[in-house]
Design a protein around this motif. Sequence first.
Motif: not given
Length: 180
Positions: A29-35, A6-27
């Motif tokens: 997949p997008p953050t939401e898909e990786r989650i 649960l803590y990891t999921a909450v942390l991921l949701l908070g970081l998902s906006a800054c971790a990757s753009g809508p199409q992912g970075q550097g090859g």
Amino acid sequence: MTTRVLYTAVLLLGLSACASGPQGQGGKPPTEERIADAATAPLADLNLVKAKIPELLLRAQEQPYQAPAERSCAALQAEVRALDEVLGPDVDAPRHKQGSASERGGEALGDAAIGGLRGATEGLLPFRGWVRKLTGAERYSRQVAAAVAAGMARRSYLKGMGQPQACEFVPAPPPAPQTP
């Protein structure tokens, strides 16, 4: 264990906006898909969720070195682009721009959080290796890996076919060595 997930999921949701753009970075997949992939890892281990192998990779697996019907630069470039969409960028593709230190730190933190979520969800299934073998998930993973390898071989073959014609791929292939 559940609290950690649960803590990891909450942390991921908070970081998902800054971790990757809508199409992912550097090859990536997008953050939401990786989650989603990390969160559903136990379902994949039970062979209940499968990543569909794209038709293009299945065709490449049948005959990766078959010469294409049309050998023009445009046809070769189109097939390479289609493979790039399925496989992600090739090893010779230019890297994404280095962002600021805070952007790189946010991306690294997001990657770590997603890795933590994957580790936590994979740890939920006891005897995971045996479960994967018994459910057929391990065999399917090998099929996916074989299809990806065939697609990569096909892309390399097509780029090699385009080199004598001076076809420009992104990035362009290196020039052929000059012989005196």
